[in-house]
Write a protein that holds these residues in place. Sequence first.
Motif, PDB file in Angstrom:
ATOM      1  N   ASP A  23       0.698  -1.249   0.055  1.00  0.00           N
ATOM      2  CA  ASP A  23       0.000   0.067  -0.141  1.00  0.00           C
ATOM      3  C   ASP A  23       0.974   1.336  -0.076  1.00  0.00           C
ATOM      4  O   ASP A  23       1.844   1.222   0.781  1.00  0.00           O
ATOM      5  CB  ASP A  23      -1.048  -0.076   1.232  1.00  0.00           C
ATOM      6  N   VAL A  24       0.450   2.209  -0.922  1.00  0.00           N
ATOM      7  CA  VAL A  24       1.436   3.693  -0.931  1.00  0.00           C
ATOM      8  C   VAL A  24       0.348   4.583  -0.599  1.00  0.00           C
ATOM      9  O   VAL A  24      -0.959   4.780  -0.903  1.00  0.00           O
ATOM     10  CB  VAL A  24       1.852   3.639  -2.296  1.00  0.00           C
ATOM     11  N   ASP A  25       0.645   5.628   0.546  1.00  0.00           N
ATOM     12  CA  ASP A  25      -0.143   6.264   0.927  1.00  0.00           C
ATOM     13  C   ASP A  25       0.074   7.769   0.127  1.00  0.00           C
ATOM     14  O   ASP A  25       1.085   8.188  -0.172  1.00  0.00           O
ATOM     15  CB  ASP A  25       0.121   6.627   2.269  1.00  0.00           C
ATOM     16  N   ILE A  26      -1.017   8.350  -0.126  1.00  0.00           N
ATOM     17  CA  ILE A  26      -0.951   9.645  -0.577  1.00  0.00           C
ATOM     18  C   ILE A  26      -0.419  10.758   0.056  1.00  0.00           C
ATOM     19  O   ILE A  26      -0.529  10.726   1.411  1.00  0.00           O
ATOM     20  CB  ILE A  26      -2.471  10.173  -1.096  1.00  0.00           C
ATOM     21  N   GLY A  27       0.349  11.613  -0.381  1.00  0.00           N
ATOM     22  CA  GLY A  27       1.199  12.441   0.384  1.00  0.00           C
ATOM     23  C   GLY A  27       2.591  11.836   1.052  1.00  0.00           C
ATOM     24  O   GLY A  27       3.411  12.629   1.726  1.00  0.00           O
ATOM     25  N   ALA A  28       3.034  10.674   0.954  1.00  0.00           N
ATOM     26  CA  ALA A  28       4.112  10.008   1.437  1.00  0.00           C
ATOM     27  C   ALA A  28       5.267  10.594   0.441  1.00  0.00           C
ATOM     28  O   ALA A  28       4.963  10.658  -0.827  1.00  0.00           O
ATOM     29  CB  ALA A  28       4.029   8.302   1.411  1.00  0.00           C
ATOM     30  N   MET A  29       6.363  10.733   1.094  1.00  0.00           N
ATOM     31  CA  MET A  29       7.784  11.129   0.556  1.00  0.00           C
ATOM     32  C   MET A  29       8.253   9.884  -0.107  1.00  0.00           C
ATOM     33  O   MET A  29       8.387   8.859   0.570  1.00  0.00           O
ATOM     34  CB  MET A  29       8.710  11.495   1.586  1.00  0.00           C
ATOM     35  N   VAL A  30       8.778   9.711  -1.337  1.00  0.00           N
ATOM     36  CA  VAL A  30       9.221   8.806  -1.882  1.00  0.00           C
ATOM     37  C   VAL A  30      10.905   8.912  -2.261  1.00  0.00           C
ATOM     38  O   VAL A  30      11.310  10.141  -2.400  1.00  0.00           O
ATOM     39  CB  VAL A  30       8.871   8.273  -2.987  1.00  0.00           C
ATOM     40  N   LEU A  31      11.768   7.923  -1.923  1.00  0.00           N
ATOM     41  CA  LEU A  31      13.173   8.069  -1.964  1.00  0.00           C
ATOM     42  C   LEU A  31      13.629   7.110  -3.078  1.00  0.00           C
ATOM     43  O   LEU A  31      12.958   6.262  -3.451  1.00  0.00           O
ATOM     44  CB  LEU A  31      13.744   7.654  -0.841  1.00  0.00           C
TER      45      LEU A  31
END
Length: 74
Positions: A23-31
């Motif tokens: 699951d990926v959350d809207i607003g999450a920072m990705v690296l």
Amino acid sequence: MRRAGSVVGTAQGLLVCRTDGADVDIGAMVLDDSLAEVGRVVDVFGPVENPFFAVSPAEDVHPPRLVGERLYER
């Protein structure tokens, strides 16, 4: 930190990514692999089992350079 998915392309200035089943959350920072900030998740779409997500890239990120790269959610 957990694996979010891979960049499959770009569209309208956004990175289009396929999840790795997480699951990926809207607003999450990705690296990226070097732990540099790539941007923030702005949308999740597609099939429920294996959705896509869109990332609004940070100012210093060149989106086409990241196609094929793995991304991680912080």
